[in-house]
Structure formats: C-alpha cells, structure tokens
Design an enzyme around this catalytic site. Structure first.
Site, PDB file in Angstrom:
ATOM      1  N   GLY A   1       5.757  10.669  -0.860  1.00 20.80           N
ATOM      2  CA  GLY A   1       6.619   9.433  -0.671  1.00 20.80           C
ATOM      3  C   GLY A   1       6.499   8.487  -1.730  1.00 20.80           C
ATOM      4  N   THR A   2       5.828   8.681  -2.856  1.00 17.86           N
ATOM      5  CA  THR A   2       5.294   7.652  -3.844  1.00 17.86           C
ATOM      6  C   THR A   2       6.147   7.398  -4.958  1.00 17.86           C
ATOM      7  OG1 THR A   2       3.952   9.310  -4.476  1.00 17.86           O
ATOM      8  CG2 THR A   2       2.969   7.584  -3.058  1.00 17.86           C
TER       9      THR A   2
ATOM     10  N   LEU B   1       5.842   1.753 -13.763  1.00 15.23           N
ATOM     11  CA  LEU B   1       6.723   2.997 -14.323  1.00 15.23           C
ATOM     12  C   LEU B   1       8.108   3.260 -13.808  1.00 15.23           C
ATOM     13  CD1 LEU B   1       3.991   5.532 -13.637  1.00 15.23           C
ATOM     14  CD2 LEU B   1       4.720   4.848 -15.937  1.00 15.23           C
TER      15      LEU B   1
ATOM     16  N   LYS C   1      11.963   0.586  -8.450  1.00  8.86           N
ATOM     17  CA  LYS C   1      12.204   0.693  -7.145  1.00  8.86           C
ATOM     18  C   LYS C   1      10.859   1.542  -6.619  1.00  8.86           C
ATOM     19  CE  LYS C   1      16.234   1.685  -5.511  1.00  8.86           C
ATOM     20  NZ  LYS C   1      17.251   2.557  -5.237  1.00  8.86           N
ATOM     21  N   THR C   2      10.276   2.532  -7.104  1.00  7.06           N
ATOM     22  CA  THR C   2       9.150   3.321  -6.313  1.00  7.06           C
ATOM     23  C   THR C   2       7.912   2.355  -6.288  1.00  7.06           C
ATOM     24  OG1 THR C   2       8.720   4.490  -8.211  1.00  7.06           O
ATOM     25  CG2 THR C   2      10.336   5.271  -6.627  1.00  7.06           C
TER      26      THR C   2
ATOM     27  N   GLN D   1       5.831   0.987  -3.469  1.00  2.00           N
ATOM     28  CA  GLN D   1       4.334   1.247  -3.035  1.00  2.00           C
ATOM     29  C   GLN D   1       3.271   0.020  -2.910  1.00  2.00           C
ATOM     30  OE1 GLN D   1       3.370   4.576  -6.062  1.00  2.00           O
ATOM     31  NE2 GLN D   1       1.874   4.488  -4.208  1.00  2.00           N
TER      32      GLN D   1
ATOM     33  N   GLY E   1      -1.357   3.091  -5.856  1.00  4.00           N
ATOM     34  CA  GLY E   1      -1.043   3.642  -4.531  1.00  4.00           C
ATOM     35  C   GLY E   1      -1.809   2.927  -3.573  1.00  4.00           C
ATOM     36  N   GLU E   2      -2.904   2.084  -3.947  1.00  7.25           N
ATOM     37  CA  GLU E   2      -3.927   1.529  -2.939  1.00  7.25           C
ATOM     38  C   GLU E   2      -4.020   0.118  -3.400  1.00  7.25           C
ATOM     39  OE1 GLU E   2      -6.916   4.545  -2.489  1.00  7.25           O
ATOM     40  OE2 GLU E   2      -6.106   5.474  -4.129  1.00  7.25           O
TER      41      GLU E   2
END
Lengths: 746, 340
Positions: A473-474, A636, A639-640, A644, A710-711
């Site tokens: 979903g990333t 990158l 939006k995504t 995140q 991600g984190e």
C-alpha cells in the site's frame, strides 16, 4: 553538506496517481485471501486456527469426538496427529519461532494448538468450539515492570550488540553541571494492518502454491521449503497487493505452513485467514520497553555523557531485541555514551519488528529526556539539538552519506511558528483547554539490499517491468513504473508493472524502509541494459534511421532512440519493435550496495513539531497540528511519499496517546484484542498534518539518491506530542500511551 | 456462530409470541447481539427480527414524548423535537459509537447493550458470572481500568456473586437523568418500568441485567415534559475523541430560576452496571445558587460509596471533576450535540 548539484540525476517523471489505485478502489485487484482460482472454487476448504487458553503448560488431551461429527468437518490437525516435520523451527530467513503442532507444550495464551478444516468457515469455527482441550498448567511468567530483576542478556541480540560503550560515560557524568535521570516506559503494541494475515495453499503433486499476505514472498518461499522439507523450486508464492504489514508480515508465521499442511492432508486447496483477535499474539508484536535514561551536560548544553539501559519483554519461545537504545548511540554528538538492552522472559507470543523497530520507542523516550534536559538548562529544545548536532556518525565514527537535519529543524520550526512558543507550562490556553507546543527529532537508518528486476519493451512502445518485491500500500507499483519509464524516456503511464510473484527476479523483504532504495537501482540497471539491446537492434536494422551508428552514440527520449550527435536522427520505439516482428525485447538488471558502504553511514532525519490542546477537566488530548520536515533524499512520488510520512505520523500520535495491548496478569492473555478496545486514532483524533521534504538526493547512498520512508514518520512524533502535553499542562508523563487518567493523576 | 432459527415478526403480538420460545432473542439493530454471537458469548436458538415492526415513531404526547423502540439512534439524535427539547439526549447519543453504528442501533437495543467487560466478551476466560453463572469474576484481579466503582458486588474472584462490570451506554445515562420510562409488552400484557428500576445492579445475581420478564419486548421509551431544554450538558471522558466507551460520563440537566437551581437531573455513566443516579445529589442542589462549590457537593454525594480497583482509582476524581464541569457547562446553555 549539500550534494554537488551537477551530480544530481534528472528528476524522474512522477505518476500523478497511484498505479493500482483504480483497481483497488473498485475492488478489482485481489488480496491474497480473495483468490478462487486456478483451482476449482467448489474444492476450496476453510481452516480455522484453534488457540490455547492458558499461558503455560502442556496439552494432556484433546477430545475431538463432537467436533469430528460436526457438520462439514473434513479434518482436524492437533499435536497428536499432525504430520511430523523433519526440521525443527525456527527456519531462516523468517527467524520467528513457530507453533506447528509438533509437540504438546503451550508457551503463551493464544498459541496455535489445532487447525479445523471444513467446507465452510462457519462450520470450521463451530466445530472448533466443540474441541475439549485438557491442559496440565505450569506456572507462567507474566508481567515486565514487576520483574525487572529477572533481566538477562539476550542470547541473540540480532544485528546490533546488546551492550555498547563509547568513551567514559561515568567520567562525563561526573563533569556534568546538569543531569537528567528518569525511567521511561513504552507498551506492548500489535501491528494490526487492515488486511489480516491469510493464506490459500494448494498442492500440485509435489509442488506447493500459496497466495499469502506477506511483506516477503521470497522469504515465505524459502521458509516454507525448509519447514516442509521440499525444494525451494517447488514452492510458488503470489501476493499482488498487501493491505499493510508494518513488520508483522515480514516473517512467516505459523498459519502459513499449517495451511499448507492442511492442504496436503486433504488434497484440496485450503484457505486460512486470521480473525482480528488472532492477530494479538500469533503474528508478533512490539515488546514493552523500560528505559532508564541518564543525560549529563555542561552548562552550555553540550552532552558529556548519555546512558540508556533498556529492559524489555521477550517470549519464552525466542529472544527478540527491540533496540530502543539505538538513537542514544547516534542521534547526538555526546562525549561518551553507554547503552544496554536486556530481556525478561514472558509467556507471550514472539515479538517481532514493528514499524521503525528500535527508533520508534527509542526516539519516543530519548526525546522526552532531551526536552527535560533543555528545560533544566533553560535552553530552547531546538537549540539543544543544534548544540549537540552530530556532523558525523558517533556510533561508528564515520561520515554520513548525506545529512541536512539542520535544514529540517529550521524549515519545520518556521512553518510551525515555534518562535511563538512560551517555554513556561500552562502559559497558553484556549477555552477550557491548555495549549502546548513540543518538538522532537525523527530518524531512521537507510537500508539497502541486493535486488533484481526485469524489463521488456513491448509492441506499441509500451514497457513491462517486474521484480519479486511487494507493495504494502506504499506505492511500489507506482515508483517502479516511474523508474522503468525514465530508463527509456517514455511516459510512466505506458508501463505495466508486475510484482508479488516468486517467479519474478528476487527482491528483498519490504521492511526496514529498503524496498525503493533496493529495487529502483535494479530497474535502473535493467533499463540501461535494455537501452543497449535496443540500440544494437536499431544499428543492425537496415530499415532503421540509426542503422550503422555506434551503440554509445544512441540514447532514448520521448519514446524514441536518437543519435546523440544529431538528435533529429531518430527511430521510434514503436517502429523499432514493429520491425522486430513485435517481439518484445527483454533485459534483466541487478543492484546491490557497494563494498565501500561500510565506510559511511546512511540515515534519514526529520524534525517534528506538535501543538496539543488538553482539556483541563477531562484531560483528553487533541493533537491540533503536526508540522514535520524530513531529509529522506529524493522524494520519489509526491502523493505516495507524503501518504507514507503522514501515515507514520498518525502512528506516532497513536504511540503517544492510544496504543497498548493490556495483558491479564493471571491468564497472560491480551484482554483488548479487538479494534474497538485496542485503540488507534480515529479521524476525530487527527488535526492538520503538514509534511514537507527537503528533497536533496543522497547519491552516495545509491544511484537514485533516495532513502526509504516507510518508518521514519512514526519516529519523533510520539515525543513531540508528549513534550507538547508537558508544555500545555506542566505534567511530565514518562509512560506511553499518555491517556487522560495519567495526565489527571500526575 | 452456532446455527439458529430466524424469523421476521409481522406484528408485536407475533414477536412476543415467538420471543417466548426457549432460547429466543429479539434482533433489532444487531450491533451488539450479532458481535456477541460471533464471539460465542450469545448463542440464541432463535432470532426474532423486529426490524419491520411499526415501532419507529417519535410522538409528542400530552406532556412529553414517546420514542418507539425501533427508532434508530441517528434518527433520535437528529430529530427536531429531541434536539430542541431534549438536547441532553441528542448530545449523549451523538457521543456514542460511530455514525455507522448509530445508523443501525435502536433505542430498545441500546437499553439492552451488554457490558464491554473484557472477561465477559472473550469466552477464553473461564470466569465470568454474567456469562457462566457461578464461574467467578476474572476482572476483580484482572485488568480493571474500565470497571465499576459504584454499585458493584465484590465478594472475591471466586464468588458466584461478584461482578464489577459497567453498562456501556451513553443514551441510557441521559435517559436516566431525564426520568425516562420504559414501556414493555409481554404475554401478560403491557407495563411501564421506571428508568431507575429497569437496569439491575449485580446484587447476588449478576446474570440478571434488567427488570424484563422472559419474552417481554421493549416497545418504547417515554420522556416526561422537558425541564432541561435550556440548560444541559453531556460530558464524556474517553481515550480517544470518537468510537470509545466512556471512562466516565455525566448527564447534567438544570432548571434554573434566577441564579438558583429549581431542579436538577444528574447521572453518571461508566462507573456502574447502570446509570448512577442518587436523589440526594440532586436534592442538595435545589434552591441553591449554581456554583462550582454546590456542584462539588453533589459530586461528593454521588461518589461517596466509591470503591476502586488496581487500575481504575482515577475514576473517582475524574467523575468528580466531570460532574462540576458538566453542571457548570449546563448553566451556560445546551449544546445541540458534540460532533462524534
């Protein structure tokens, strides 16, 4: 420490929308548990996992007569009849110790102890309720705070040593003018991705096929092969989309091989989906940590010594170390530091990685201590961080590949309006609420592993890119399309992406914020190879305008190959492939960290500012604003990427205010094992979130200049909220989550 | 879930007839019962679906209002008459659950919500006197942060009488303060139960939760003439800003005359197995000025018998502050309902 501008590559053209977005919101794309082919749908059987109801002991017997006779039941696997596996768990690369019905011991309340397989889920569940399990209980180890004296060194601390010293911390403390020393506690948390863990398994002779919700298809493949003692080539794992994992799907857990075992015994496809309450134990969680932190500084705020001693719970089945002491080693330049991480065994499910393992609890506790130090020094919290800014990595005494954290502090502080903060608690209020401002530093290491990818030029000038990675979903689909398109200079909407299939070239686990940093360089390599092949094809093709040129003279742009020396001399990709009989042209690529990677440290950074309102009577907290600026290399996809980071911030708010698994002190069972009682924020809990990134490429880390994201969003946020609550109320809460009762009683 | 018979009742009479069968339960919104069936806490032999009965009217009567048992929580909270004359009820309803749940949940069903005690809802715990009469109470020595401080029965974890659960409803707390009455119909006819008598404290029979006789159907709730339309407040302290049960809640209604209190309705939620209301706490306010000091006296009376456990000692102070705050806010007017 800006990267040389001329080294920065041309920005990659971004997709405006998530690649798989429409198929997701229209329900067209399938999650692992939703497949009903290629087998006959009517053959599909349903398995239900039966769990122990005691924390410690042995299963004496399981009376299954009533269950066996229950409608629809096909088979029941128990420790008394399950096939013996030739190799004992745990199996790398999963590492997690599994419960595969190989013996009768019970190590925690909720451990898998049987699997009921029936024609329908309802029938399987009904039969499961009829099993009569007789236990011989043993004394259980429950609790952490009351058992700190039992702490011991871990048998296997993982990548980092469990104890570490740099310089002479005691000497530093003796010289310090100001010392802060307190205990900070973080709770047990469970990942709770929206999509529960689930597997569909079926056998094709000796070959095993699984749809499995996982962050690591290659890992599941290897772990299944080793666990079931079959060749790796005989296992095929597919998972096109994952509904979140957060670390809980980074390892293979017991239900996966149990599902495969049930499929082998029945000779039918079997589906095993965990229920929400089954995700509080059998699929990991973040351990609780008790952190004794001591900071010593000179009057001007320079850290002379930092000490952090962590004690956490670990399952009696396996030591897992949550390295909450990590940030104390490398976030600030102190003259000395000393850290340790010890464990207390408990009859609980095995712990595992959870979003920002180490750094999430680590920054949550250290950054409160820093706030306390700033207050005692009568210094602005941002200034304290600048005074102790680590220009190089103190933990390894080596340079960073890139670090622009000072810019993060500056930009986020400006956007937030930090200069308006009054350091005196209870100095701001609005109606019946105290208002407070707080800040903290965010950080997470930049990881990268070897990865491979395959690309093809397709008829009509379209492209295919594939890699055995995952999309949680990333946005993996989206950025893979962008990277492949950039390689041939075509529009990213012309790219078809495939991932989540173990027949594709291998890629690492989607964990540790490494997927984009690992997979995109492999795609970059693959497209370079493809461009060379296409150039050679054109050169050899008498009908091509580029016929006879040298390979190195040819480049690609706007859907064409062209002569660098005479750009008007060109051949469209569509024409080129058409003259090739529309046969796709394929190339593979790979990338891995350079051997020189150990000469430098790579880490991402951020500054998080929070504004809270705390009701003076109910003591309920509302996080009105979060402003955060991150240094994560190249962003990158807007939006995504922001999605995140914002999602991570919501996790940070959850860490600060809501999440905690409560363990019953007698039965050792999680009492709040549902999303009604295990609280995470709802919309009403989230105010505005202002995320920005510096977007400065880190080209010494990898050729695309991008570190994973991600984190990092969860790190720092919890402490920023905690520090804002202190500024609002004058109450320093050192145990998460900060619930209304804790504020009221403090 | 165990197999069960299902029938849709065509009339109240048919529902009552079917509801009399052994092991039968009425199915209204299903937001609580169906969950408990999935968890195997409830395993009714038959469900009698009352969703199609004509119990969905909100009707003004001679002095108050009558609310049909099948009026959905959302419809009730947003009804013009309720918002105008009983804003306390509207506010309480909107502070409960989530919009989706409120769209399904019914007035009668909300009255019959079962406790959220972890040891009741998870059948893996062996001791719960509500679920298995005589099995004991795991909550007394367990994780009891959400549990009762008033009106509970505590004779130790192994006693068949012990129960420290709370009632989870917000709606009921407001209805208690508003002096609602519950209309029920059974095989022996109709009767009306005062709100104070409807929910039962655990006493020595924790498994008996209401004054309903077996097979009786709630057909409506009546509210007397609105006394607190101008001055009321529902205050709910909880762990997040929506979709969480009350740590404590306060329903406060005031009838003011000059600066003095003519009458008061005051009930606590989240502290007992029923909305906690004490006539003395309201009487002490009558004729007095609406001041924090007087409100604190009412709070002290309400909380004087509080007995706390390892994880819920905070509730006494939180409830005390909540009472003062809710009454203070009530003197300032009546909000139309919090966003939740």
């Amino acid at each position: 420490m800006m990267q040389a501008a001329e080294k920065a590559p041309k920005p990659v053209k971004q997709l405006d929308h998530r690649y798989e977005g429409i198929s997701k919101v229209t329900g067209k794309i399938k999650y692992a548990g939703e497949f009903s082919e290629p087998f006959a749908k009517s053959d599909l059987l349903y398995a239900y996992l039966v769990q122990s109801t005691i924390p410690s002991g042995d299963i004496v017997s399981i009376d299954r007569a009533a269950a066996d006779n229950s409608a629809g039941v096909v088979t029941i696997l128990t420790p008394f009849n399950a096939p013996k596996l030739s190799q004992a768990p745990p199996q790398p690369p999963a590492r997690r110790n599994l419960s595969l019905l190989q013996d009768t011991s019970v190590s925690y309340n909720g451990q898998p102890i049987a699997v009921v397989v029936a024609r329908s889920l309802d029938e399987a569940k009904s039969a499961a309720a009829l099993l009569k399990v007789k236990y011989a209980p043993k004394p259980a180890k429950i609790g952490l705070k009351n058992r700190l004296a039992e702490a011991r060194w871990p048998k296997d601390p993982g990548k980092e040593p469990a104890g570490n010293h740099r310089g002479d911390a005691q000497a530093g403390f003796s010289k310090a003018t100001v010392i802060i020393e307190n205990t900070y506690i973080t709770p047990i948390q469970h990942h709770n991705p929206m999509e529960p863990h689930g597997t569909i398994a079926w056998w094709d002779g000796p070959k095993l096929n699984v749809y499995d919700s996982t962050q690591y298809i290659t890992g599941v493949r290897q772990s299944l092969a080793k666990t079931l003692n079959i060749p790796v080539d005989f296992v095929h794992v597919v998972d096109p989309v994952v509904g979140g994992g957060f670390g809980s799907k980074g390892s293979m857990w017991s239900h996966v091989p149990l599902c495969a075992m049930a499929a082998r015994i029945t000779g039918k496809p079997v589906k095993l989906i965990l229920e929400r309450e089954q995700m509080f134990g059998p699929v990991g969680g973040r351990p609780s940590t008790v952190n004794k932190i001591k900071l010593g500084a000179s009057a001007d705020g320079k850290l002379l010594a930092m000490q952090q001693d962590v004690v956490m719970n670990a399952s009696v089945m396996e030591d897992f170390v949550e390295h909450a002491e990590g940030p104390t080693k490398n976030l600030y330049m102190s003259s000395a530091n000393s850290v340790s991480a010890k464990i207390v065994e408990a009859n609980l499910g095995v712990s595992t990685f959870m979003r920002a393992p180490g750094e999430a609890p680590g920054t949550a506790v250290l950054e409160i201590a820093m706030d306390e130090l700033a207050e005692k020094l009568n210094m602005d919290p941002v200034q304290l961080r600048l005074v102790n800014y680590a220009e190089t990595d103190p933990s390894h005494d080596r340079p960073w590949t890139s670090k622009n954290l000072k810019d993060c502090y500056q930009q986020a502080a400006d956007r937030f309006g930090w200069s308006k903060r009054n350091a005196t608690p209870r100095s701001m209020s609005d109606g019946n609420a105290w208002i407070g401002y707080g800040m903290a530093t965010a950080t997470y290491p930049a990881n990268r592993s070897a990865a491979m990818a395959i690309v093809r030029l397709l008829p009509g000038g379209r492209m295919f890119v594939g890699s055995g990675t995952q999309d949680l979903g990333t946005g993996t689909y989206t950025i893979m399309a962008q990277q492949a398109a950039a390689g041939l200079g075509i529009d990213p909407t012309l790219v078809e992406v495939k991932l989540g299939d173990s027949t594709l070239p291998k890629a690492p686990v989607s964990g540790g914020s490494q997927s984009s940093a690992s997979v995109l360089p492999a795609i970059q390599d693959a497209t370079s190879q493809l461009k060379l092949k296409l150039a050679d094809l054109a050169i050899a093709d008498a009908a091509s305008p580029l016929h006879g040129l040298k390979t190195l003279d040819i480049d690609a742009k706007d859907g064409k190959l062209f002569n660098r020396n005479n750009p008007t001399q060109s051949d469209t990709l569509t024409d080129l492939i058409a003259r090739n009989g529309n046969k796709p042209v394929e190339a593979t690529g790979s990338a891995e960290p350079a051997e020189s990677k150990d000469a430098m440290s790579s880490q991402s950074w951020g500054a998080v500012f929070a504004e809270v309102a705390v009701d003076k009577d109910t003591h309920m907290v509302k996080v009105r604003r979060i402003v955060a600026t991150y240094d994560i290399g190249t962003l990158l996809n807007q939006k995504t990427g922001h999605n995140q980071l914002m999602g991570g911030i919501v996790w940070g708010i959850s860490f600060a205010l809501h999440e905690e698994a409560h363990i019953d002190s007698v039965y050792g069972r999680v009492v709040n094992e549902s999303l009604a009682e295990y609280h995470v924020p709802v919309n009403a809990d989230i105010g505005t979130i202002d995320v920005s990134t510096l977007n400065i490429p880190d080209l010494k880390f990898n050729p695309i200049g991008s570190r994973g994201i991600g984190e990092i969003g969860i790190t720092g946020t919890a402490a920023a909220v905690a520090n804002a609550i202190y500024n609002a109320t004058g109450k320093r809460i050192r145990e998460y989550p900060i619930t209304p009762d804790k504020i009221m009683l403090a | 879930m165990k197999d069960f018979a299902y029938q849709r009742a065509a009339s109240s009479e048919a529902a009552i007839h079917a509801g009399n069968a052994r092991g039968a339960k009425f199915l209204a919104g299903g937001t609580n019962l169906v969950d408990l069936m999935k968890y195997r806490v409830e395993s009714p032999a038959a469900l009698v679906d009352i969703n199609h009965l004509d119990l969905t009217q909100i009707t003004p009567d001679q002095d108050g209002v009558r609310i049909g048992a099948m009026v959905r929580n959302s419809d009730l909270a947003n009804h013009a008459l309720i918002r105008q004359s009983y804003p306390l009820l509207s506010q309480a309803l909107l502070s409960g659950a989530s919009p989706q749940l409120r769209n399904m949940a019914s007035t009668g069903g909300n009255l019959l919500q079962r406790t959220r005690c972890y040891y009741f809802t998870d059948v893996s715990f062996p001791a719960c006197n509500k679920r298995e009469p005589g099995s004991g109470c795991a909550a007394v020595k367990g994780y009891n942060r959400i549990h009762a401080i008033l009106g509970q029965t505590d004779k130790g974890s192994t006693s068949g009488e012990t129960c420290i659960a709370t009632h989870p409803s917000d709606m009921c707390v407001a209805m208690a303060a508003l002096d609602a009455k519950v209309e029920v119909e059974g095989a022996k006819g109709k009767r009306t139960i005062s709100f104070a008598d409807f929910h039962k404290l655990p006493g020595s029979t924790p498994w008996i939760e209401t004054a309903l006789h077996p097979g009786e159907l709630i057909v409506g709730v009546t509210l007397p003439a609105a006394k607190y339309a101008k001055n009321s407040y529902y205050l709910k302290a909880r762990d997040r800003n929506s979709y969480a049960f009350a740590l404590i809640s306060v329903a406060a209604g005031l009838e003011l005359e000059g600066g003095n209190i003519k009458s008061a309705g005051l009930a606590l939620g989240g502290v007992a197995l029923k909305p906690w209301r004490m006539p003395e706490a309201e009487h002490v306010l009558v004729g007095k000025p609406a001041t924090p000091e007087n409100f604190a006296r009412a709070a002290d009376i309400l909380l004087k018998d509080a007995k706390t456990y390892e994880h819920n000692a905070f509730k006494v102070e939180m409830a005390r502050r909540g009472v003062v705050r809710a009454l203070t806010l009530a003197t300032q007017g009546a909000p139309e309902g919090a966003n939740a």
